[in-house]
Design an enzyme around this catalytic site. Structure first.
Site, mmCIF file in Angstrom:
data_model
loop_
_atom_site.group_PDB
_atom_site.id
_atom_site.type_symbol
_atom_site.label_atom_id
_atom_site.label_comp_id
_atom_site.label_asym_id
_atom_site.label_seq_id
_atom_site.Cartn_x
_atom_site.Cartn_y
_atom_site.Cartn_z
ATOM 1 N N GLU A 51 -23.044 -7.978 7.852
ATOM 2 C CA GLU A 51 -24.377 -7.454 8.134
ATOM 3 C C GLU A 51 -24.907 -7.985 9.465
ATOM 4 O O GLU A 51 -25.495 -7.234 10.265
ATOM 5 C CB GLU A 51 -25.346 -7.829 7.006
ATOM 6 C CG GLU A 51 -24.913 -7.328 5.641
ATOM 7 C CD GLU A 51 -24.092 -8.330 4.851
ATOM 8 O OE1 GLU A 51 -24.255 -8.384 3.628
ATOM 9 O OE2 GLU A 51 -23.275 -9.066 5.461
ATOM 10 N N TRP A 169 20.799 -8.295 3.535
ATOM 11 C CA TRP A 169 19.436 -8.050 3.091
ATOM 12 C C TRP A 169 19.451 -6.911 2.096
ATOM 13 O O TRP A 169 20.150 -5.920 2.279
ATOM 14 C CB TRP A 169 18.541 -7.725 4.269
ATOM 15 C CG TRP A 169 18.370 -8.850 5.226
ATOM 16 C CD1 TRP A 169 18.973 -9.010 6.427
ATOM 17 C CD2 TRP A 169 17.518 -9.980 5.058
ATOM 18 N NE1 TRP A 169 18.556 -10.163 7.043
ATOM 19 C CE2 TRP A 169 17.663 -10.784 6.211
ATOM 20 C CE3 TRP A 169 16.652 -10.423 4.062
ATOM 21 C CZ2 TRP A 169 16.972 -11.984 6.383
ATOM 22 C CZ3 TRP A 169 15.971 -11.603 4.230
ATOM 23 C CH2 TRP A 169 16.133 -12.365 5.385
ATOM 24 N N ASN A 297 10.074 -16.606 -10.984
ATOM 25 C CA ASN A 297 9.375 -15.380 -11.386
ATOM 26 C C ASN A 297 9.195 -15.312 -12.899
ATOM 27 O O ASN A 297 8.128 -14.951 -13.400
ATOM 28 C CB ASN A 297 10.152 -14.146 -10.910
ATOM 29 C CG ASN A 297 10.135 -13.991 -9.401
ATOM 30 O OD1 ASN A 297 9.422 -14.692 -8.700
ATOM 31 N ND2 ASN A 297 10.945 -13.076 -8.899
#
Length: 366
Positions: A51, A169, A297
């Site tokens: 703002e 990769w 994971n």
């Protein structure tokens, strides 16, 4: 018309990605007689809020103008003064607010102050879209752990490496460049010691004007080589090694070269991920990108702390029962216990695909 200007504010807000953490992404547009006369965004932590930047950039007097802002203006002193003060002084007539700020220091108070000063306030303008750009911020404010995003790359048959362990990769150049944009977005990046020993990654950002995340290595027994790239560059990029135990002399050597070694509680033979996440939150880390192997994971998925998934899929099939998958471990017995995603997006990046979505919270398997 309201939507047009709020869409512009959302676009502006995203320009602060990677620079404002743990503050939110905010964009602001000032409109007078149908013309944008000023705009701005929160550019980086400690800098002017959206703002104030929009008011500073006004090319005409903002008196009587409308303000479109993606998040409720702040009304408290932090690193900068309250934005409500600047808005009131400027003579803004109406304020269109995307969503209210979940921060208890604001939480409706900013909008109320504007109304008390005879500024018309409309909230909920493109609320869903304004809320989504700040998923990390909303989670950070409302939780005692950071926002956790799981990222991995796999073949079309769900493998992250061949049976011999070759993984470089899986995906192409364009997908790997996108990974660096993800690293720039999140405040921290986490990998397991297995990934560090196998690949010796830098875990940094290699795109122009990128911001390196804090690096966290989960290493319960302090096996990290002192020649690892993350160790040798620890003075340049903040690096945390989370351990359960280790040689005091090695800890001192790592500390001497710039690493921070955190001794954390042990859980089932590994560093407690919950303890690490809670400690990161105390250090104002709002988000963590998980770039581990299948073991880390799986532990993070089982912990229940994963909020988002970025899954890169390469158009390759490698096969092999022993070839690693993105999430290792025993797995679940019931499909009803699977980790489910929503708000799914699919993008083509080079020859690869990126599937990503927000995690639905589901009940643990009984």
């Amino acid at each position: 018309m309201e939507r047009k200007f709020m869409e512009r504010a959302i676009w502006l807000a995203k320009k602060g990605t990677g620079w404002t953490n743990p503050n939110p992404l905010v964009g602001a547009v000032i409109v007078k007689e149908g013309e944008i006369i000023g705009e701005g965004w929160h550019e980086r932590i400690g800098g002017l809020h959206a703002e104030r930047n929009a008011l500073k950039n006004c090319k005409k007097d903002p008196r009587g103008a409308d303000l479109y802002v993606t998040l409720e203006p702040c009304c408290h002193y932090g690193k900068t003064p309250p934005c409500t003060d600047a808005i009131i002084r400027s003579g803004i007539r109406r304020a269109f607010i995307g969503c209210l700020d979940p921060n208890p220091k604001v939480a409706g108070k900013g909008a109320a102050i504007l109304e008390e000063n005879e500024i018309q306030v409309m909230t909920g303008v493109m609320e869903k879209e304004c809320r989504e750009i700040n998923d990390v911020f909303f989670h950070y404010i409302q939780s005692d752990v950071p926002f956790v995003a799981l990222k991995y790359a796999m073949t079309l048959d769900g493998k992250i490496a061949t049976k011999t362990g070759e993984s470089r990769w899986i995906t192409g150049d364009e997908a790997r460049r996108h990974v660096h944009r993800l690293r720039h977005r999140y405040a921290a990046i986490m990998a397991g010691i297995g990934t560090v020993i196998a690949d010796d990654p830098m875990l940094n950002v290699r795109i122009e004007n990128g911001n390196d995340p804090v690096r966290i290595i989960c290493d319960s027994r302090l096996r990290i080589p002192e020649t690892a790239k993350v160790v040798e560059t620890a003075r340049d990029i903040p690096t945390i090694i989370a351990i359960c135990s280790g040689d005091p002399e090695k800890i001192q050597r790592l500390t001497n070269v710039g690493c921070r070694v955190w001794e954390m509680p042990e859980e089932k033979g590994h560093v407690s991920l919950e303890a690490v996440l809670r400690e990161l939150r105390k250090h104002e880390i709002d988000s963590v990108l998980i770039e581990g192997g299948g073991v880390l994971n799986e532990a993070m998925v089982k912990s229940g702390y994963v909020n988002y998934v970025h899954a890169f899929v390469a158009p390759k099939i490698v096969g092999g029962e022993s070839a690693k998958t993105p999430v290792e471990g025993e797995g679940i017995g019931k499909l009803s216990s699977a980790l489910m995603l929503e708000r799914m997006k699919i993008k083509k990046i080079g020859e690869d695909a990126l599937l990503e979505g927000k995690v639905k919270k589901c009940l643990p398997e009984s």
